[in-house]
Design a protein around this motif. Structure first.
Motif, short mmCIF file in Angstrom:
data_model
loop_
_atom_site.label_atom_id
_atom_site.label_comp_id
_atom_site.label_asym_id
_atom_site.label_seq_id
_atom_site.Cartn_x
_atom_site.Cartn_y
_atom_site.Cartn_z
N VAL A 171 -95.85 5.69 -3.72
CA VAL A 171 -95.29 5.95 -2.71
C VAL A 171 -96.23 5.52 -1.74
CG1 VAL A 171 -95.22 8.04 -1.10
CG2 VAL A 171 -94.96 8.42 -3.59
N THR A 172 -95.35 4.60 -0.69
CA THR A 172 -95.98 3.62 0.19
C THR A 172 -95.59 3.74 1.58
OG1 THR A 172 -94.87 1.89 -0.43
CG2 THR A 172 -96.98 2.18 -1.67
N ASP A 173 -96.16 3.51 2.70
CA ASP A 173 -95.76 3.69 4.02
C ASP A 173 -94.64 2.45 3.90
OD1 ASP A 173 -97.45 5.57 4.93
OD2 ASP A 173 -98.86 4.31 5.57
N PHE A 174 -93.82 2.65 4.68
CA PHE A 174 -92.62 1.50 4.78
C PHE A 174 -91.94 1.60 6.42
CE2 PHE A 174 -88.24 0.62 4.45
CZ PHE A 174 -88.21 -0.73 3.77
N GLU A 175 -91.96 0.51 6.99
CA GLU A 175 -91.11 0.44 8.29
C GLU A 175 -90.08 -0.73 8.08
OE1 GLU A 175 -94.16 -0.80 10.97
OE2 GLU A 175 -95.14 1.31 10.90
N ARG A 176 -88.97 -0.56 9.00
CA ARG A 176 -88.10 -1.46 8.96
C ARG A 176 -87.37 -1.37 10.55
NH1 ARG A 176 -83.89 -3.76 4.40
NH2 ARG A 176 -82.01 -4.40 5.89
N ASP A 177 -87.19 -2.42 11.20
CA ASP A 177 -86.43 -2.36 12.27
C ASP A 177 -86.62 -1.41 13.29
OD1 ASP A 177 -85.01 -4.65 11.00
OD2 ASP A 177 -83.65 -3.41 10.26
N GLY A 178 -87.82 -0.84 13.41
CA GLY A 178 -88.30 0.08 14.44
C GLY A 178 -88.08 1.55 13.87
N TRP A 179 -87.74 1.57 12.58
CA TRP A 179 -87.82 2.98 11.73
C TRP A 179 -89.10 3.03 11.10
CZ3 TRP A 179 -83.99 6.27 11.76
CH2 TRP A 179 -82.43 6.11 12.31
N ALA A 180 -89.48 4.07 10.78
CA ALA A 180 -90.93 4.29 10.00
C ALA A 180 -90.86 5.37 9.25
CB ALA A 180 -92.24 4.21 11.09
N GLY A 181 -91.62 5.63 8.04
CA GLY A 181 -91.49 6.39 7.17
C GLY A 181 -92.33 5.95 5.67
N TYR A 182 -91.72 6.22 4.73
CA TYR A 182 -92.30 6.09 3.45
C TYR A 182 -91.24 5.64 2.62
CZ TYR A 182 -90.81 10.38 1.25
OH TYR A 182 -90.08 11.24 0.80
N ARG A 183 -91.64 4.76 1.39
CA ARG A 183 -90.88 4.42 0.21
C ARG A 183 -91.27 4.91 -1.12
NH1 ARG A 183 -87.55 -1.33 -0.25
NH2 ARG A 183 -86.89 -1.11 -2.10
N LEU A 184 -90.56 5.66 -1.81
CA LEU A 184 -90.89 5.92 -3.38
C LEU A 184 -90.19 5.08 -4.27
CD1 LEU A 184 -91.72 7.89 -5.41
CD2 LEU A 184 -89.57 9.36 -4.96
N SER A 185 -91.00 4.48 -5.08
CA SER A 185 -90.51 3.94 -6.34
C SER A 185 -91.03 4.24 -7.59
CB SER A 185 -90.65 2.39 -6.31
OG SER A 185 -90.15 1.55 -7.18
N GLU A 186 -90.40 4.69 -8.46
CA GLU A 186 -90.92 5.31 -9.88
C GLU A 186 -90.02 4.93 -11.02
OE1 GLU A 186 -89.42 7.96 -11.53
OE2 GLU A 186 -88.74 9.38 -10.32
N ALA A 187 -90.52 4.92 -12.19
CA ALA A 187 -89.72 4.89 -13.48
C ALA A 187 -90.04 6.14 -14.29
CB ALA A 187 -90.01 3.56 -14.10
N SER A 188 -89.04 6.75 -14.99
CA SER A 188 -89.48 7.97 -15.62
C SER A 188 -88.59 8.26 -16.56
CB SER A 188 -90.03 9.35 -14.38
OG SER A 188 -88.75 9.50 -13.75
N GLU A 189 -88.77 9.47 -17.53
CA GLU A 189 -88.07 10.01 -18.42
C GLU A 189 -88.11 11.55 -18.45
OE1 GLU A 189 -89.17 8.55 -22.33
OE2 GLU A 189 -91.15 9.81 -22.28
N TYR A 190 -86.88 11.91 -18.82
CA TYR A 190 -86.82 13.60 -18.91
C TYR A 190 -87.08 14.23 -20.20
CZ TYR A 190 -85.50 13.53 -13.87
OH TYR A 190 -85.29 13.39 -12.46
N TYR A 191 -87.71 15.33 -20.27
CA TYR A 191 -87.76 15.86 -21.62
C TYR A 191 -87.76 17.30 -21.59
CZ TYR A 191 -92.83 16.78 -20.25
OH TYR A 191 -93.73 17.22 -19.58
N ASN A 192 -87.37 17.99 -22.78
CA ASN A 192 -87.19 19.44 -23.16
C ASN A 192 -88.69 20.11 -23.35
OD1 ASN A 192 -84.50 19.89 -22.40
ND2 ASN A 192 -83.90 19.22 -24.26
N THR A 193 -88.75 21.37 -23.32
CA THR A 193 -89.81 21.96 -23.91
C THR A 193 -90.31 21.59 -25.14
OG1 THR A 193 -88.55 23.86 -24.36
CG2 THR A 193 -89.58 24.00 -22.39
N ASP A 194 -89.30 21.14 -25.93
CA ASP A 194 -89.64 20.93 -27.39
C ASP A 194 -90.21 19.46 -27.44
OD1 ASP A 194 -87.29 19.67 -27.09
OD2 ASP A 194 -86.41 20.61 -28.61
N GLY A 195 -90.22 18.54 -26.22
CA GLY A 195 -90.63 17.43 -26.47
C GLY A 195 -89.24 16.25 -26.52
N SER A 196 -88.15 17.12 -26.78
CA SER A 196 -86.93 16.03 -27.13
C SER A 196 -86.65 15.19 -25.55
CB SER A 196 -85.77 16.75 -27.60
OG SER A 196 -85.27 17.74 -26.82
N ILE A 197 -86.16 13.95 -25.57
CA ILE A 197 -85.89 13.31 -24.34
C ILE A 197 -84.52 13.85 -24.01
CG2 ILE A 197 -85.53 10.99 -23.39
CD1 ILE A 197 -88.37 11.73 -24.27
#
Length: 248
Positions: A171-197
């Motif tokens: 999660v990093t600060d991000f600006e473009r063309d007079g706008w300002a805020g942040y940018r999130l970039s992530e890679a992830s997987e989802y899993y159940n309570t039993d560990g199954s994907i």
């Protein structure tokens, strides 16, 4: 499946930068037998009209795909507008806190190869004050900060049936063309309570920007986990919404 920020939080908004006209400089006039004449005065810059926040918001929302356009790529799509705070949008449902436009496409159609994102969400909204827009950014950023660095969020958190998610992001600060805020970039997987994907590794990118009383949110969900793919798709959406950046 709920991902990061809830739809209710997404329904809050932002606008578009008008390009600044370049200053033209007149060429010096060359004299004939009498020699070189004086240089002409530089031409004054062409004034750029200043748009009101609601005009910027309208300009931005006009770039959002319509329901029909979404359905060319995704199985479901919608374009919703709430013109007045405290009233539902034309799509129905609960009242919105601020006026704005919410547009999204979900579930990529079979055979689509030019994009990989499983869903895209776009929101533009106009807040009653600069402070209100800034608060929305802070609230959403606080939630997205859970995906900064290595993370493992357990299934069933917050008393819901949501799957667990683990991966890494920034999660990093991000600006473009007079706008300002942040940018999130992530890679992830989802899993159940039993560990199954539940869902294999995928990439998600989000940008939340403010400019005055306007807030703009762009999220590209569950894209190819190949390095850089989700960033390229996000950049394409930013170019569509804010206009292509000048290359120098």
């Amino acid at each position: 499946m709920t991902r990061h920020t809830s739809i209710s939080i997404l329904r809050r908004g932002t606008g578009r930068l008008v390009a600044v006209a370049a200053v033209t400089v007149a060429l010096a006039l060359s004299g004939c037998s009498a020699g070189t004449g004086p240089a002409a005065e530089p031409a004054a810059p062409t004034p750029t009209p200043t748009l009101e926040p609601h005009e910027l918001a309208a300009e931005i929302s006009a770039t959002f795909p319509t329901t029909a356009e979404w359905l060319k790529t995704y199985s479901t799509g919608q374009w919703c507008e709430a013109k007045t705070a405290g009233e539902p949008s034309n799509c129905g449902g609960e009242p919105w806190d601020v006026p704005g436009v919410y547009s999204n496409g979900y579930t990529l159609r079979d055979g689509v190869t030019d994009v990989t994102a499983g869903a895209v969400v776009l929101t533009i909204s106009e807040h009653p004050s600069v402070e209100s827009a800034a608060q929305q950014l802070a609230d959403v950023k606080a939630q997205d900060s859970a995906y900064n660095g290595d993370f493992d969020l357990a299934p069933g958190r917050d008393g819901t049936l949501i799957a667990g998610v683990r991966g890494s992001g920034t999660v990093t600060d991000f600006e473009r063309d007079g706008w300002a805020g942040y940018r999130l970039s992530e890679a992830s997987e989802y899993y159940n309570t039993d560990g199954s994907i539940v869902q294999d590794l995928a990439g998600t990118n989000a940008v939340l920007l403010t400019k005055g009383t306007l807030a703009l949110l762009v999220r590209v969900y569950w894209a190819s986990p190949e390095p850089g793919v989700v960033d390229v798709e996000m950049d394409a959406w930013l170019d569509r919404v804010l206009g292509a950046e000048d290359s120098e």
